[in-house]
Design an enzyme around this catalytic site. Structure first.
Site, PDB file in Angstrom:
ATOM      1  N   LEU A  66       0.440  -1.283   0.454  1.00 15.10           N
ATOM      2  CA  LEU A  66       0.048  -0.035  -0.196  1.00 15.10           C
ATOM      3  C   LEU A  66       1.487   1.178  -0.007  1.00 15.10           C
ATOM      4  O   LEU A  66       1.893   1.348   0.483  1.00 15.10           O
ATOM      5  CB  LEU A  66      -1.162   0.160   1.084  1.00 15.10           C
ATOM      6  CG  LEU A  66      -1.774  -1.121   1.611  1.00 15.10           C
ATOM      7  CD1 LEU A  66      -2.401  -1.175   2.667  1.00 15.10           C
ATOM      8  CD2 LEU A  66      -2.596  -1.405   0.120  1.00 15.10           C
ATOM      9  N   PRO A  67       0.379   2.380  -0.562  1.00 12.31           N
ATOM     10  CA  PRO A  67       1.167   3.934  -0.074  1.00 12.31           C
ATOM     11  C   PRO A  67       1.555   4.183   0.492  1.00 12.31           C
ATOM     12  O   PRO A  67       2.975   4.318   0.858  1.00 12.31           O
ATOM     13  CB  PRO A  67       0.498   5.156  -0.898  1.00 12.31           C
ATOM     14  CG  PRO A  67      -0.940   3.949  -1.677  1.00 12.31           C
ATOM     15  CD  PRO A  67      -0.988   2.900  -0.644  1.00 12.31           C
ATOM     16  N   THR A 107       6.181   0.628   3.137  1.00 13.33           N
ATOM     17  CA  THR A 107       7.440   1.455   3.652  1.00 13.33           C
ATOM     18  C   THR A 107       6.060   2.012   4.952  1.00 13.33           C
ATOM     19  O   THR A 107       6.036   3.576   4.417  1.00 13.33           O
ATOM     20  CB  THR A 107       7.898   2.783   2.739  1.00 13.33           C
ATOM     21  OG1 THR A 107       9.131   2.070   1.643  1.00 13.33           O
ATOM     22  CG2 THR A 107       9.377   3.772   3.889  1.00 13.33           C
ATOM     23  N   LYS A 182      14.219   0.584   7.179  1.00 15.70           N
ATOM     24  CA  LYS A 182      14.232   1.177   5.542  1.00 15.70           C
ATOM     25  C   LYS A 182      13.898   2.557   5.656  1.00 15.70           C
ATOM     26  O   LYS A 182      14.195   3.609   4.607  1.00 15.70           O
ATOM     27  CB  LYS A 182      12.835   0.399   4.972  1.00 15.70           C
ATOM     28  CG  LYS A 182      11.673   0.667   3.685  1.00 15.70           C
ATOM     29  CD  LYS A 182      13.000   0.606   2.864  1.00 15.70           C
ATOM     30  CE  LYS A 182      12.425   0.904   1.593  1.00 15.70           C
ATOM     31  NZ  LYS A 182      11.528   1.038   0.385  1.00 15.70           N
ATOM     32  N   LYS A 251       7.640  11.736   1.199  1.00 13.50           N
ATOM     33  CA  LYS A 251       7.029  10.874   2.162  1.00 13.50           C
ATOM     34  C   LYS A 251       8.284  10.003   2.675  1.00 13.50           C
ATOM     35  O   LYS A 251       8.078  10.483   3.913  1.00 13.50           O
ATOM     36  CB  LYS A 251       5.308   9.526   0.392  1.00 13.50           C
ATOM     37  CG  LYS A 251       5.364   9.415   2.334  1.00 13.50           C
ATOM     38  CD  LYS A 251       5.725   7.770   2.501  1.00 13.50           C
ATOM     39  CE  LYS A 251       5.839   6.938   1.608  1.00 13.50           C
ATOM     40  NZ  LYS A 251       5.980   5.338   1.563  1.00 13.50           N
TER      41      LYS A 251
END
Length: 306
Positions: A66-67, A107, A182, A251
């Protein structure tokens, strides 16, 4: 007994992961709000489903691609503070069965991972945060890398699926640790793109070709993922088609800044890089390839028309 896998989010990354698992003879079911994404997955051997309930009724492991962190939380726990009548039919917490393993490749943030894991644990559902690197090509080829936050026993049960979909896996700690690693990795990648652009620009002005400069750097101690992969594949040839966008990297840079602030850390270099990425909004849209950040350093050398 064959493990049945579901993938939620069949975009550039999730679609590639689903197709890779299907090639490894796992029964794979895929869910995405986009009909086009479901159709593309079906052509790669994935069985598309039209609802979360249908997906979760048939699988042993579900992979999330997912974003953002907020999408993970909403999918798993529902919309906070709402009493929507159909919420129980759209959230994993309610629909998931005991024994299900959730592998989140988004992430995200360590706080979100720990919050979701704690809630799912009350239903006997296990959670692994395993954000990935390697882009769409890595997902499609099964060569991407993972940094993993999980309990040892849960990780052991999920390992056959993780091995099939990735080239390398590093277990860095308990739940949330994968996302910490990450975020740190992407903070470095954001730095390296800019610092390598500056080095290449300096060398070019001094009469050394970018290709030869990179060859020398990659044989020395200054090499990085930017010099070894990003510049040869997407910058020097001006392809700018890595599959990872400016918006996604902005982001991730923001996640690093937020984590440092939450920890009370003063990181001057990271702060300077974050400012450069933020200022780049003036000339580089979120939809552009993240490697295009180098054009801010030297538009003549790295620009599309150069």
């Amino acid at each position: 007994m064959t493990t049945t896998v579901g993938v939620i989010g069949l975009g550039n990354m999730g679609g590639g992961m689903a197709a890779t698992l299907a090639r490894h003879d796992f029964p794979v079911f895929g869910f995405d709000l986009s009909q086009a994404a479901r159709d593309k997955a079906a052509a790669a051997g994935v069985t598309p489903v039209s609802s979360l309930a249908e997906l979760l009724d048939t699988i042993d492991i579900v992979i999330l691609s997912l974003p953002k962190a907020e999408h993970v939380e909403q999918l798993c726990l529902g919309k906070e503070g709402t009493q929507e009548e159909n919420q129980d039919t759209t959230r994993l917490l309610t629909l998931g069965k005991p024994g299900l393993i959730v592998i989140d490749t988004t992430t995200s943030t360590p706080e979100t991972s720990r919050k979701v894991a704690a809630a799912l644990a009350t239903r006997g559902i296990d959670f692994i945060d395993a954000p990935v690197s390697g882009g769409p090509k890595g997902a499609a080829s099964g060569s991407m890398s993972m940094v993993i936050g999980a309990e040892e026993e849960v990780l052991a049960r999920a390992m056959p699926v993780l091995e099939a979909m990735s080239g390398s896996r590093v277990h860095v700690g308990g739940c949330g640790a994968g996302n910490v690693a990450k975020i740190a990795n992407n903070m470095l990648a954001a730095c390296h793109l800019i610092s390598t652009a500056e080095a290449v620009s300096m060398a070019a002005r001094a009469g050394v070709s970018p290709e030869k400069l990179l060859e020398g750097v990659n044989a020395g101690s200054g090499r990085s993922g930017a010099s070894q992969v990003m510049f040869p594949n997407w910058v020097i040839n001006k392809a700018y088609d890595s599959g990872f966008t400016m918006g996604l990297m902005r982001k991730d840079v923001g996640l690093a800044s937020d984590l440092a602030a939450a920890l009370g850390l003063e990181l001057p270099l990271a702060n300077a890089v974050a400012q450069l990425w933020d200022e780049s909004r003036a000339s580089l849209d979120d939809s552009e390839d993240f490697c295009a950040i180098v054009q801010r350093t030297d538009s003549t050398l790295f620009g599309h028309g150069a």
